[in-house]
Design an enzyme around this catalytic site. Structure first.
Site, PDB file in Angstrom:
ATOM      1  N   PHE A 145      -5.634 -32.560  10.170  1.00 19.02           N
ATOM      2  CA  PHE A 145      -4.448 -31.751  10.466  1.00 19.02           C
ATOM      3  C   PHE A 145      -4.811 -30.531  11.308  1.00 19.02           C
ATOM      4  CE2 PHE A 145      -1.118 -28.642   9.584  1.00 19.02           C
ATOM      5  CZ  PHE A 145       0.035 -29.408   9.694  1.00 19.02           C
ATOM      6  N   ILE A 149      -7.550 -41.667   6.068  1.00 19.52           N
ATOM      7  CA  ILE A 149      -7.575 -42.938   5.323  1.00 19.52           C
ATOM      8  C   ILE A 149      -6.403 -42.956   4.353  1.00 19.52           C
ATOM      9  CG2 ILE A 149      -8.921 -44.433   3.800  1.00 19.52           C
ATOM     10  CD1 ILE A 149     -11.455 -43.231   5.031  1.00 19.52           C
ATOM     11  N   GLU A 175      -2.653 -42.917  -1.914  1.00 16.02           N
ATOM     12  CA  GLU A 175      -1.508 -43.376  -2.711  1.00 16.02           C
ATOM     13  C   GLU A 175      -0.224 -42.629  -2.374  1.00 16.02           C
ATOM     14  OE1 GLU A 175      -2.750 -43.077  -6.752  1.00 16.02           O
ATOM     15  OE2 GLU A 175      -4.207 -44.694  -6.548  1.00 16.02           O
ATOM     16  N   THR A 176      -0.344 -41.541  -1.624  1.00 12.75           N
ATOM     17  CA  THR A 176       0.854 -40.740  -1.325  1.00 12.75           C
ATOM     18  C   THR A 176       1.197 -40.835   0.164  1.00 12.75           C
ATOM     19  OG1 THR A 176      -0.357 -38.744  -0.744  1.00 12.75           O
ATOM     20  CG2 THR A 176       0.065 -39.112  -3.089  1.00 12.75           C
ATOM     21  N   HIS A 217       0.788 -38.537   2.274  1.00 11.13           N
ATOM     22  CA  HIS A 217      -0.010 -37.571   3.036  1.00 11.13           C
ATOM     23  C   HIS A 217      -0.529 -38.184   4.341  1.00 11.13           C
ATOM     24  CE1 HIS A 217      -1.506 -33.495   2.030  1.00 11.13           C
ATOM     25  NE2 HIS A 217      -2.234 -33.720   3.094  1.00 11.13           N
TER      26      HIS A 217
HETATM   27  C1  DLZ Z   1      -5.290 -33.558   2.304  1.00  4.11           C
HETATM   28  C2  DLZ Z   1      -5.896 -34.647   3.135  1.00  4.11           C
HETATM   29  C3  DLZ Z   1      -5.861 -35.984   2.690  1.00  4.11           C
HETATM   30  C4  DLZ Z   1      -5.204 -36.389   1.428  1.00  4.11           C
HETATM   31  N1  DLZ Z   1      -6.444 -36.948   3.395  1.00  4.11           N
HETATM   32  C5  DLZ Z   1      -7.068 -36.639   4.562  1.00  4.11           C
HETATM   33  C6  DLZ Z   1      -7.706 -37.652   5.316  1.00  4.11           C
HETATM   34  O1  DLZ Z   1      -7.758 -38.832   4.961  1.00  4.11           O
HETATM   35  N2  DLZ Z   1      -8.303 -37.281   6.468  1.00  4.11           N
HETATM   36  C7  DLZ Z   1      -8.290 -35.976   6.946  1.00  4.11           C
HETATM   37  O2  DLZ Z   1      -8.846 -35.719   8.007  1.00  4.11           O
HETATM   38  N3  DLZ Z   1      -7.701 -35.011   6.225  1.00  4.11           N
HETATM   39  C8  DLZ Z   1      -7.104 -35.303   5.047  1.00  4.11           C
HETATM   40  N4  DLZ Z   1      -6.523 -34.323   4.312  1.00  4.11           N
HETATM   41  C9  DLZ Z   1      -6.666 -32.910   4.752  1.00  4.11           C
HETATM   42  C10 DLZ Z   1      -5.642 -32.472   5.833  1.00  4.11           C
HETATM   43  O3  DLZ Z   1      -6.002 -32.960   7.115  1.00  4.11           O
HETATM   44  C11 DLZ Z   1      -5.614 -30.937   5.918  1.00  4.11           C
HETATM   45  O4  DLZ Z   1      -6.927 -30.449   6.056  1.00  4.11           O
HETATM   46  C12 DLZ Z   1      -4.989 -30.299   4.691  1.00  4.11           C
HETATM   47  O5  DLZ Z   1      -3.714 -30.833   4.438  1.00  4.11           O
HETATM   48  C13 DLZ Z   1      -4.870 -28.753   4.856  1.00  4.11           C
HETATM   49  O6  DLZ Z   1      -4.034 -28.443   5.978  1.00  4.11           O
END
Ligand code: DLZ
Length: 159
Positions: A66, A90, A93-94, A96
């Site tokens: 993000f 990746i 389960e949600t 996100h």
């Molecule tokens: C929170 C989160 C989740 C659940 N999964 C991933 C992922 O698979 N790959 C990734 O790069 N980042 C993940 N994040 C973190 C979010 O990118 C971000 O850092 C947080 O929501 C804080 O803004």
């Protein structure tokens, strides 16, 4: 879109324009670090192999995919020929996964429109960890290599 049975990371150096003298910024996400480290290794080694020098490659880290957009925007304040964003999202389960994938892909698209330099989408969006392994130095190649080649080609296009 499928890369099944294809390894797009096998490239002929003679067909790639030289990266000599070009400056590259790389922003890499720490989330799924085993995967993103492999993407980074692939991207950096490809830039070097194609003629870029170590001094001309700047790497910054952000916590998750993000944050790649903010990291790329920060890098854009310095003079780079292209910026490469590397991450691995990746499916869990949600929802996100969907929010992060949408935000980072649209964010990088917006940077491409707003900035005068190419910003490359080197983010894996996989259903499983195994799929991510396959695409970060496994049997389906290394998307970091492909992101680096795209960066070199786009930097040349932008000259
Ligand atoms: C929170 C989160 C989740 C659940 N999964 C991933 C992922 O698979 N790959 C990734 O790069 N980042 C993940 N994040 C973190 C979010 O990118 C971000 O850092 C947080 O929501 C804080 O803004």
């Amino acid at each position: 879109m499928a890369t099944q049975n294809k390894n797009l990371s096998l490239f002929n150096k003679a067909e790639i324009p030289s990266a000599k003298g070009m400056r590259f910024g790389i922003v890499v996400a720490n989330w799924n670090g085993e995967i993103t480290n492999n993407l980074l290794t692939g991207a950096k080694s490809t830039l070097l192999e194609c003629g870029a020098s170590d001094k001309q490659i700047t790497i910054i880290e952000v916590p998750g995919s993000f944050e790649l957009v903010f990291g790329a925007k920060l890098l854009s304040k310095k003079k780079f020929d292209a910026i490469i964003c590397l991450g691995s999202v990746i499916q869990g389960e949600t929802k996100h996964f969907d929010f992060v994938c949408n935000a980072v892909s649209l964010g990088i698209k917006d940077l491409n429109i707003a900035l005068g330099i190419p910003v490359i989408f080197g983010v894996l969006t996989d259903n499983t960890f195994e799929q991510a392994i396959s695409r970060s130095g496994g049997k389906l190649g290394n998307k970091g290599i492909e992101a680096a080649i795209t960066a070199i080609k786009m930097a040349h296009l932008n000259k």
